[in-house]
Design a protein around this motif. Structure first.
Motif, PDB file in Angstrom:
ATOM      1  N   VAL A 162       0.869  -1.181   0.000  1.00  0.00           N
ATOM      2  CA  VAL A 162       0.000   0.000   0.000  1.00  0.00           C
ATOM      3  C   VAL A 162       0.903   1.228   0.000  1.00  0.00           C
ATOM      4  CG1 VAL A 162      -1.932  -1.136   1.161  1.00  0.00           C
ATOM      5  CG2 VAL A 162      -0.207   0.046   2.528  1.00  0.00           C
ATOM      6  N   ALA A 163       0.440   2.298  -0.632  1.00  0.00           N
ATOM      7  CA  ALA A 163       1.270   3.502  -0.725  1.00  0.00           C
ATOM      8  C   ALA A 163       0.368   4.722  -0.867  1.00  0.00           C
ATOM      9  CB  ALA A 163       2.217   3.403  -1.916  1.00  0.00           C
ATOM     10  N   VAL A 164       0.926   5.888  -0.530  1.00  0.00           N
ATOM     11  CA  VAL A 164       0.172   7.136  -0.673  1.00  0.00           C
ATOM     12  C   VAL A 164       1.151   8.275  -0.926  1.00  0.00           C
ATOM     13  CG1 VAL A 164       0.133   7.641   1.825  1.00  0.00           C
ATOM     14  CG2 VAL A 164      -1.670   8.555   0.333  1.00  0.00           C
ATOM     15  N   GLU A 165       0.707   9.231  -1.730  1.00  0.00           N
ATOM     16  CA  GLU A 165       1.504  10.405  -2.088  1.00  0.00           C
ATOM     17  C   GLU A 165       0.944  11.656  -1.399  1.00  0.00           C
ATOM     18  OE1 GLU A 165       4.155  10.178  -3.695  1.00  0.00           O
ATOM     19  OE2 GLU A 165       4.057   8.544  -5.148  1.00  0.00           O
ATOM     20  N   PRO A 166       1.747  12.723  -1.303  1.00  0.00           N
ATOM     21  CA  PRO A 166       1.238  13.977  -0.740  1.00  0.00           C
ATOM     22  C   PRO A 166      -0.024  14.450  -1.460  1.00  0.00           C
ATOM     23  CG  PRO A 166       3.622  14.084  -0.942  1.00  0.00           C
ATOM     24  CD  PRO A 166       3.195  12.814  -1.623  1.00  0.00           C
ATOM     25  N   GLY A 167      -1.018  14.870  -0.677  1.00  0.00           N
ATOM     26  CA  GLY A 167      -2.257  15.367  -1.243  1.00  0.00           C
ATOM     27  C   GLY A 167      -3.241  14.299  -1.679  1.00  0.00           C
ATOM     28  N   GLU A 168      -2.867  13.036  -1.549  1.00  0.00           N
ATOM     29  CA  GLU A 168      -3.724  11.925  -1.964  1.00  0.00           C
ATOM     30  C   GLU A 168      -4.520  11.364  -0.783  1.00  0.00           C
ATOM     31  OE1 GLU A 168      -1.778   9.410  -5.665  1.00  0.00           O
ATOM     32  OE2 GLU A 168      -1.531   8.673  -3.642  1.00  0.00           O
ATOM     33  N   ILE A 169      -5.664  10.777  -1.121  1.00  0.00           N
ATOM     34  CA  ILE A 169      -6.385   9.896  -0.208  1.00  0.00           C
ATOM     35  C   ILE A 169      -6.272   8.489  -0.782  1.00  0.00           C
ATOM     36  CG2 ILE A 169      -8.615   9.283   0.807  1.00  0.00           C
ATOM     37  CD1 ILE A 169      -9.428  12.235   0.462  1.00  0.00           C
ATOM     38  N   ALA A 170      -5.617   7.600  -0.029  1.00  0.00           N
ATOM     39  CA  ALA A 170      -5.511   6.192  -0.432  1.00  0.00           C
ATOM     40  C   ALA A 170      -6.347   5.362   0.531  1.00  0.00           C
ATOM     41  CB  ALA A 170      -4.061   5.724  -0.417  1.00  0.00           C
ATOM     42  N   VAL A 171      -7.205   4.517  -0.007  1.00  0.00           N
ATOM     43  CA  VAL A 171      -8.173   3.770   0.797  1.00  0.00           C
ATOM     44  C   VAL A 171      -7.930   2.277   0.657  1.00  0.00           C
ATOM     45  CG1 VAL A 171     -10.623   3.250   1.089  1.00  0.00           C
ATOM     46  CG2 VAL A 171      -9.919   5.583   0.600  1.00  0.00           C
ATOM     47  N   ILE A 172      -7.922   1.583   1.796  1.00  0.00           N
ATOM     48  CA  ILE A 172      -7.802   0.124   1.828  1.00  0.00           C
ATOM     49  C   ILE A 172      -9.169  -0.449   2.152  1.00  0.00           C
ATOM     50  CG2 ILE A 172      -6.626  -1.847   2.876  1.00  0.00           C
ATOM     51  CD1 ILE A 172      -4.435   0.129   3.819  1.00  0.00           C
ATOM     52  N   VAL A 173      -9.708  -1.248   1.249  1.00  0.00           N
ATOM     53  CA  VAL A 173     -11.025  -1.852   1.442  1.00  0.00           C
ATOM     54  C   VAL A 173     -10.924  -3.353   1.213  1.00  0.00           C
ATOM     55  CG1 VAL A 173     -12.263   0.261   0.785  1.00  0.00           C
ATOM     56  CG2 VAL A 173     -11.731  -1.452  -0.967  1.00  0.00           C
ATOM     57  N   GLY A 174     -12.015  -4.053   1.509  1.00  0.00           N
ATOM     58  CA  GLY A 174     -12.049  -5.502   1.320  1.00  0.00           C
ATOM     59  C   GLY A 174     -13.031  -6.116   2.288  1.00  0.00           C
ATOM     60  N   PRO A 175     -13.293  -7.420   2.154  1.00  0.00           N
ATOM     61  CA  PRO A 175     -14.245  -8.091   3.035  1.00  0.00           C
ATOM     62  C   PRO A 175     -13.721  -8.183   4.466  1.00  0.00           C
ATOM     63  CG  PRO A 175     -13.101  -9.687   1.667  1.00  0.00           C
ATOM     64  CD  PRO A 175     -12.699  -8.343   1.159  1.00  0.00           C
ATOM     65  N   ASN A 176     -14.613  -8.529   5.401  1.00  0.00           N
ATOM     66  CA  ASN A 176     -14.200  -8.748   6.782  1.00  0.00           C
ATOM     67  C   ASN A 176     -13.119  -9.821   6.834  1.00  0.00           C
ATOM     68  OD1 ASN A 176     -15.975  -6.883   7.873  1.00  0.00           O
ATOM     69  ND2 ASN A 176     -17.614  -8.380   8.147  1.00  0.00           N
ATOM     70  N   GLY A 177     -12.098  -9.583   7.659  1.00  0.00           N
ATOM     71  CA  GLY A 177     -11.021 -10.547   7.779  1.00  0.00           C
ATOM     72  C   GLY A 177     -10.006 -10.523   6.658  1.00  0.00           C
ATOM     73  N   ALA A 178     -10.059  -9.467   5.818  1.00  0.00           N
ATOM     74  CA  ALA A 178      -9.150  -9.397   4.663  1.00  0.00           C
ATOM     75  C   ALA A 178      -7.754  -8.935   5.041  1.00  0.00           C
ATOM     76  CB  ALA A 178      -9.728  -8.460   3.603  1.00  0.00           C
ATOM     77  N   GLY A 179      -7.593  -8.424   6.282  1.00  0.00           N
ATOM     78  CA  GLY A 179      -6.281  -7.936   6.693  1.00  0.00           C
ATOM     79  C   GLY A 179      -6.113  -6.442   6.536  1.00  0.00           C
ATOM     80  N   LYS A 180      -7.223  -5.706   6.381  1.00  0.00           N
ATOM     81  CA  LYS A 180      -7.149  -4.255   6.148  1.00  0.00           C
ATOM     82  C   LYS A 180      -6.491  -3.538   7.324  1.00  0.00           C
ATOM     83  CE  LYS A 180     -11.628  -3.769   5.657  1.00  0.00           C
ATOM     84  NZ  LYS A 180     -12.069  -5.160   5.879  1.00  0.00           N
ATOM     85  N   SER A 181      -7.049  -3.721   8.520  1.00  0.00           N
ATOM     86  CA  SER A 181      -6.486  -3.052   9.698  1.00  0.00           C
ATOM     87  C   SER A 181      -5.099  -3.600  10.023  1.00  0.00           C
ATOM     88  CB  SER A 181      -7.414  -3.217  10.907  1.00  0.00           C
ATOM     89  OG  SER A 181      -8.613  -2.481  10.720  1.00  0.00           O
ATOM     90  N   THR A 182      -4.869  -4.872   9.731  1.00  0.00           N
ATOM     91  CA  THR A 182      -3.544  -5.448   9.949  1.00  0.00           C
ATOM     92  C   THR A 182      -2.512  -4.757   9.055  1.00  0.00           C
ATOM     93  OG1 THR A 182      -4.529  -7.574  10.528  1.00  0.00           O
ATOM     94  CG2 THR A 182      -2.205  -7.586   9.942  1.00  0.00           C
ATOM     95  N   ALA A 183      -2.877  -4.464   7.817  1.00  0.00           N
ATOM     96  CA  ALA A 183      -1.967  -3.753   6.915  1.00  0.00           C
ATOM     97  C   ALA A 183      -1.640  -2.371   7.470  1.00  0.00           C
ATOM     98  CB  ALA A 183      -2.587  -3.644   5.525  1.00  0.00           C
ATOM     99  N   MET A 184      -2.663  -1.692   7.986  1.00  0.00           N
ATOM    100  CA  MET A 184      -2.443  -0.375   8.571  1.00  0.00           C
ATOM    101  C   MET A 184      -1.515  -0.470   9.780  1.00  0.00           C
ATOM    102  SD  MET A 184      -3.357   2.876   8.345  1.00  0.00           S
ATOM    103  CE  MET A 184      -5.005   3.210   7.772  1.00  0.00           C
ATOM    104  N   LYS A 185      -1.759  -1.459  10.636  1.00  0.00           N
ATOM    105  CA  LYS A 185      -0.915  -1.626  11.825  1.00  0.00           C
ATOM    106  C   LYS A 185       0.517  -1.989  11.436  1.00  0.00           C
ATOM    107  CE  LYS A 185      -4.785  -2.896  14.813  1.00  0.00           C
ATOM    108  NZ  LYS A 185      -5.556  -4.004  15.404  1.00  0.00           N
TER     109      LYS A 185
END
Length: 238
Positions: A28-51
């Motif tokens: 996952v990546a983000v640039e200045p001025g961007e909104i990057a969103v991580i989505v997916g089904p429950n249990g997909a690892g979204k919050s784990t990726a953020m952590k």
């Protein structure tokens, strides 16, 4: 190609030293001025990726880099000092403290005058100015989220990371929070966000990552993912 301002690259890992991998070569990546969103089904690892990006989970493979610097080995506290502002989904305010005290706590690493940043937060979230003497725990769910985001902004971060910022709030409050997030990104601050409300989040996203079982399944602009038949059928209800 120049590298992204913030990138968690090929992240593989899980919780604990012997726990199973939850992330599998996730990027996952983000640039200045961007909104990057991580989505997916429950249990997909979204919050784990953020952590993982924030250093709350040890990577077995992969790296995290901020503004060209490898921060993979740094603790979350050290990453805050490097410029990461992180708002967790739960327990993200000091309930017994006033709104203003919560914001002051956000500036704990700073040694300069915080008054200008406090005014910027109050301009972004006017209701917090009105309730600045009130205990944060007495506020509505949406207002508490504003306190949590405001507190992260008080560090003057280089990047803002939000884990499920609209969890448990009404659709109207969700729209208001998303409007404020757009305002934050327009100042040039990169925003990396995990969000359950995938359709609404992708509508404001410059970049989107759909995760499935801890791996990248689809990547594109928000508009591209909203228009992708596979993404619509699998994750957006058709």
């Amino acid at each position: 190609m120049a590298e992204a301002f913030l990138i968690g690259e090929n992240m593989t890992g899980g919780y604990g030293k012997s726990g199973p991998d939850i992330l599998h070569d996730c990027t996952v990546a983000v640039e200045p001025g961007e909104i990057a969103v991580i989505v997916g089904p429950n249990g997909a690892g979204k919050s784990t990726a953020m952590k993982a990006v924030f250093g709350m989970l040890s990577l077995r493979r992969g790296a995290v880099r901020l503004d060209g610097e490898d921060i993979t080995a740094l603790s979350p506290q050290e990453r805050v000092r490097k410029g990461m502002g992180f708002v967790p989904q739960n327990q993200n305010i000091f309930a017994s403290m006033s709104v203003e005290e919560n914001l002051e706590m956000g500036a704990f690493i700073r040694e300069d005058d915080i008054g200008e940043t406090m005014e910027q937060v109050y301009d972004l979230f006017p209701i917090l100015r009105d309730k600045r003497r009130q205990a944060a725990g007495e506020l509505s769910g949406g207002q508490r989220q504003q306190v949590a985001v405001g507190r992260a902004l008080m560090t003057k971060p280089k990047v803002l990371m939000l884990d499920e910022p609209t969890a448990g709030v009404s659709p109207i409050v969700m729209d208001e929070l998303f409007d404020r997030i757009i305002e934050i990104a327009r100042t040039g601050l990169p925003v990396l966000m995990v969000e359950q409300n995938a359709r609404q989040a992708l509508a404001i996203a410059d970049k989107g990552y759909v995760l499935v079982q801890g791996a990248n399944a689809h990547t594109g602009t928000g508009k591209e993912l909203l228009a992708d038949p596979d993404v619509r059928r699998s994750f957006l209800g058709g």
